[in-house]
Motif scaffolding. Structure first.
Motif, PDB file in Angstrom:
ATOM      1  N   ALA A 127       0.974  -1.257   0.061  1.00 55.63           N
ATOM      2  CA  ALA A 127       0.033  -0.081  -0.058  1.00 55.63           C
ATOM      3  C   ALA A 127       0.897   1.076   0.010  1.00 55.63           C
ATOM      4  CB  ALA A 127      -0.757  -0.014   1.326  1.00 55.63           C
ATOM      5  N   PHE A 128       0.556   2.064  -0.862  1.00 58.88           N
ATOM      6  CA  PHE A 128       1.537   3.362  -1.114  1.00 58.88           C
ATOM      7  C   PHE A 128       0.621   4.840  -0.698  1.00 58.88           C
ATOM      8  CE2 PHE A 128       3.248   6.523  -4.014  1.00 58.88           C
ATOM      9  CZ  PHE A 128       4.667   6.688  -3.467  1.00 58.88           C
ATOM     10  N   PHE A 129       1.329   5.487  -0.104  1.00 60.35           N
ATOM     11  CA  PHE A 129       1.052   6.985  -0.009  1.00 60.35           C
ATOM     12  C   PHE A 129       1.839   7.700  -0.472  1.00 60.35           C
ATOM     13  CE2 PHE A 129      -0.923   4.945   4.275  1.00 60.35           C
ATOM     14  CZ  PHE A 129      -2.484   5.274   3.803  1.00 60.35           C
ATOM     15  N   THR A 130       1.296   8.594  -1.185  1.00 60.72           N
ATOM     16  CA  THR A 130       2.302   9.916  -1.620  1.00 60.72           C
ATOM     17  C   THR A 130       1.326  10.949  -0.883  1.00 60.72           C
ATOM     18  OG1 THR A 130       3.006  11.258  -3.396  1.00 60.72           O
ATOM     19  CG2 THR A 130       0.904  10.161  -3.688  1.00 60.72           C
ATOM     20  N   VAL A 131       2.582  11.523   0.232  1.00 60.19           N
ATOM     21  CA  VAL A 131       1.939  12.667   1.112  1.00 60.19           C
ATOM     22  C   VAL A 131       2.775  13.934   0.546  1.00 60.19           C
ATOM     23  CG1 VAL A 131       1.627  13.270   3.556  1.00 60.19           C
ATOM     24  CG2 VAL A 131       1.714  10.888   2.832  1.00 60.19           C
ATOM     25  N   GLY A 132       2.046  14.971   0.110  1.00 63.79           N
ATOM     26  CA  GLY A 132       2.591  15.945  -0.570  1.00 63.79           C
ATOM     27  C   GLY A 132       1.663  17.068  -0.473  1.00 63.79           C
ATOM     28  N   THR A 133       1.273  18.037  -1.507  1.00 60.64           N
ATOM     29  CA  THR A 133       0.224  19.039  -1.565  1.00 60.64           C
ATOM     30  C   THR A 133      -1.069  18.373  -1.022  1.00 60.64           C
ATOM     31  OG1 THR A 133       1.651  19.961  -2.851  1.00 60.64           O
ATOM     32  CG2 THR A 133      -0.755  20.854  -2.722  1.00 60.64           C
ATOM     33  N   ALA A 134      -1.379  17.105  -1.778  1.00 62.10           N
ATOM     34  CA  ALA A 134      -2.454  16.223  -1.573  1.00 62.10           C
ATOM     35  C   ALA A 134      -2.026  14.967  -0.961  1.00 62.10           C
ATOM     36  CB  ALA A 134      -3.120  16.165  -2.573  1.00 62.10           C
ATOM     37  N   LEU A 135      -2.936  14.139  -0.921  1.00 62.41           N
ATOM     38  CA  LEU A 135      -2.902  12.395  -0.529  1.00 62.41           C
ATOM     39  C   LEU A 135      -3.296  11.703  -1.354  1.00 62.41           C
ATOM     40  CD1 LEU A 135      -1.935  10.754   1.686  1.00 62.41           C
ATOM     41  CD2 LEU A 135      -4.286  10.638   2.834  1.00 62.41           C
ATOM     42  N   GLY A 136      -2.130  11.145  -2.164  1.00 62.46           N
ATOM     43  CA  GLY A 136      -2.232   9.912  -3.108  1.00 62.46           C
ATOM     44  C   GLY A 136      -2.184   8.617  -2.488  1.00 62.46           C
ATOM     45  N   GLY A 137      -2.636   7.410  -3.497  1.00 59.59           N
ATOM     46  CA  GLY A 137      -2.658   6.365  -2.977  1.00 59.59           C
ATOM     47  C   GLY A 137      -2.246   5.255  -4.287  1.00 59.59           C
ATOM     48  N   ASP A 244       1.452  -6.133   3.396  1.00 57.36           N
ATOM     49  CA  ASP A 244       2.456  -6.370   4.132  1.00 57.36           C
ATOM     50  C   ASP A 244       3.516  -5.150   4.411  1.00 57.36           C
ATOM     51  OD1 ASP A 244       2.384  -9.461   3.717  1.00 57.36           O
ATOM     52  OD2 ASP A 244       2.157  -8.696   1.616  1.00 57.36           O
ATOM     53  N   VAL A 245       3.401  -4.336   3.612  1.00 58.17           N
ATOM     54  CA  VAL A 245       4.045  -2.953   3.826  1.00 58.17           C
ATOM     55  C   VAL A 245       3.471  -1.854   3.345  1.00 58.17           C
ATOM     56  CG1 VAL A 245       5.509  -3.299   1.784  1.00 58.17           C
ATOM     57  CG2 VAL A 245       6.383  -1.941   3.680  1.00 58.17           C
ATOM     58  N   PHE A 246       3.497  -0.555   4.159  1.00 56.44           N
ATOM     59  CA  PHE A 246       3.101   0.660   3.829  1.00 56.44           C
ATOM     60  C   PHE A 246       4.356   1.327   3.091  1.00 56.44           C
ATOM     61  CE2 PHE A 246      -0.339  -0.135   6.679  1.00 56.44           C
ATOM     62  CZ  PHE A 246      -1.494   0.279   6.022  1.00 56.44           C
ATOM     63  N   VAL A 247       4.549   2.064   2.113  1.00 50.04           N
ATOM     64  CA  VAL A 247       5.544   2.703   1.462  1.00 50.04           C
ATOM     65  C   VAL A 247       5.207   3.973   1.339  1.00 50.04           C
ATOM     66  CG1 VAL A 247       7.088   2.982  -0.425  1.00 50.04           C
ATOM     67  CG2 VAL A 247       6.321   0.537   0.397  1.00 50.04           C
ATOM     68  N   ILE A 248       5.816   5.164   1.892  1.00 50.46           N
ATOM     69  CA  ILE A 248       5.620   6.441   1.884  1.00 50.46           C
ATOM     70  C   ILE A 248       6.299   7.268   0.996  1.00 50.46           C
ATOM     71  CG2 ILE A 248       5.012   8.491   3.475  1.00 50.46           C
ATOM     72  CD1 ILE A 248       3.561   5.975   4.400  1.00 50.46           C
ATOM     73  N   GLY A 249       5.571   8.035   0.082  1.00 52.24           N
ATOM     74  CA  GLY A 249       6.590   8.890  -0.615  1.00 52.24           C
ATOM     75  C   GLY A 249       5.952  10.259  -0.644  1.00 52.24           C
ATOM     76  N   GLY A 250       6.367  11.142  -1.655  1.00 57.52           N
ATOM     77  CA  GLY A 250       5.893  12.539  -1.630  1.00 57.52           C
ATOM     78  C   GLY A 250       6.670  13.531  -0.791  1.00 57.52           C
ATOM     79  N   GLY A 251       6.624  14.703  -0.757  1.00 58.09           N
ATOM     80  CA  GLY A 251       7.095  15.653  -0.095  1.00 58.09           C
ATOM     81  C   GLY A 251       7.638  15.701   1.490  1.00 58.09           C
ATOM     82  N   LEU A 252       6.644  15.191   1.952  1.00 57.75           N
ATOM     83  CA  LEU A 252       6.551  15.053   3.258  1.00 57.75           C
ATOM     84  C   LEU A 252       6.972  13.676   3.887  1.00 57.75           C
ATOM     85  CD1 LEU A 252       2.818  16.842   4.694  1.00 57.75           C
ATOM     86  CD2 LEU A 252       5.318  17.713   4.581  1.00 57.75           C
ATOM     87  N   SER A 253       7.573  12.920   3.016  1.00 59.06           N
ATOM     88  CA  SER A 253       7.846  11.322   3.250  1.00 59.06           C
ATOM     89  C   SER A 253       9.526  11.387   4.002  1.00 59.06           C
ATOM     90  CB  SER A 253       8.048  10.488   2.065  1.00 59.06           C
ATOM     91  OG  SER A 253       9.131  11.185   1.253  1.00 59.06           O
ATOM     92  N   THR A 254      10.101  12.660   4.271  1.00 58.89           N
ATOM     93  CA  THR A 254      11.093  12.754   4.754  1.00 58.89           C
ATOM     94  C   THR A 254      11.224  12.835   6.260  1.00 58.89           C
ATOM     95  OG1 THR A 254      10.969  15.311   4.372  1.00 58.89           O
ATOM     96  CG2 THR A 254      12.317  14.047   2.750  1.00 58.89           C
TER      97      THR A 254
END
Length: 298
Positions: A127-137, A244-254
């Motif tokens: 399951a992937f989250f991209t956390v930036g200006t918005a929240l994608g998946g 099994d895993v959450f992967v976090i990307g996007g500008g706030l993933s740091t």
């Protein structure tokens, strides 16, 4: 075709990369996103042609873009690049480029890249989250994107924020026309809004994070609320798909609050109260989008 071209359309830039059979980047370029639908189609076609020249005319083309294609009408929808909405985007791109293309939601491309050879490699359900200006998946199961019968799977940002607190009521309006969507709270936009409500001061997300690192109480509290909200969204997904895993990307993933420090909070909100949850930061960073687009034909 063993060579693959990936193109990632964003609100401010368009990235293009040509991958070799071994997955190595042979050519890349970036341009600003032009204004207007026709201009966007022409620019993407120009990038595709340039990459095909390097490939000797023997490369597949995958494209990632905000939004999704309606299975009923074939028209693009729900994109923050509003000029593309209501248009036969995939068909127009194929006609302009002169060969078949695969067009997919950009967050799905990120997810595919990270599942195949990024942070989620070797995991059955990612399951992937991209956390930036918005929240994608995005959701990848056994190496395959799961988009669903209506091409609406993994729109995690447009699920309702679970277990809202008194301070989160009434639910906030979303551009999609509904209220309480998770991305209104779990995003850079949501962080900035939350801080302003609490303090009366309008600051961008980066400044709020900076202030939190210097110990400002209000900024630290805003980050804690952001973390708690993402944990609730993730726990809701554990109850549904238990990845099994959450992967976090996007500008706030740091932020460690959204990666390394997240599993205990997800466990707290899980049905059992003790779920063992794995959370990893995206391995490819912002290049995941273009790399995943290139893999759409795999």
């Amino acid at each position: 075709m063993t060579q693959r071209i990936g193109i990632d359309l964003g609100g401010t830039k368009i990235d293009c990369a040509l991958l070799s059979e071994a997955g190595e980047v042979q050519h890349s370029m970036r341009v600003e996103t032009p204004q207007g639908y026709d201009a966007i189609v022409r620019e993407i076609a120009a990038q595709a042609w340039a990459a095909q020249q390097v490939a000797g005319g023997k490369a597949s083309i995958g494209i990632g873009s905000p939004g999704s294609q309606s299975p009923l009408t074939g028209l693009w929808r729900n994109s923050n690049i509003v000029a593309c909405n209501g248009k036969p985007f995939a068909a127009d791109l194929a006609a302009a480029i002169g060969q078949p293309v695969k067009l997919e939601n950009d967050a799905n491309c990120f997810a595919l890249s990270e599942a195949l050879d990024g942070a989620g490699k070797g995991s059955g359900t990612v399951a992937f989250f991209t956390v930036g200006t918005a929240l994608g998946g995005g959701l990848v199961i056994n190496g395959r994107l799961h988009v669903g019968a209506n091409a609406e799977a993994a729109e995690f940002g447009h699920t309702g924020l679970p277990w809202p607190t008194d301070g989160e009521w009434p639910p906030l309006p979303c551009f999609c026309g509904k209220r309480g969507c998770a991305e209104q709270y779990v995003s850079g936009t949501g962080l900035a809004r939350d801080y302003k409500v609490a303090t009366g001061h309008a600051l961008p997300g980066k400044e709020i994070v900076k202030r939190a690192r210097f110990g400002e109480t209000e900024a630290k509290a805003a980050l804690a609320r952001l973390q708690d909200r993402l944990a609730r969204v993730a726990a809701n997904l554990v109850a549904v798909i238990d990845p099994d895993v959450f992967v976090i990307g996007g500008g706030l993933s740091t932020l460690p609050e959204l990666v390394e420090e997240l599993p205990p909070l997800i466990a707290h909100y899980s049905f059992s109260g003790s779920a063992q949850v794995k959370v990893l930061r995206a391995a490819h960073g912002e290049t995941s989008g273009v790399l995943g687009a290139a893999r759409l034909w795999d």
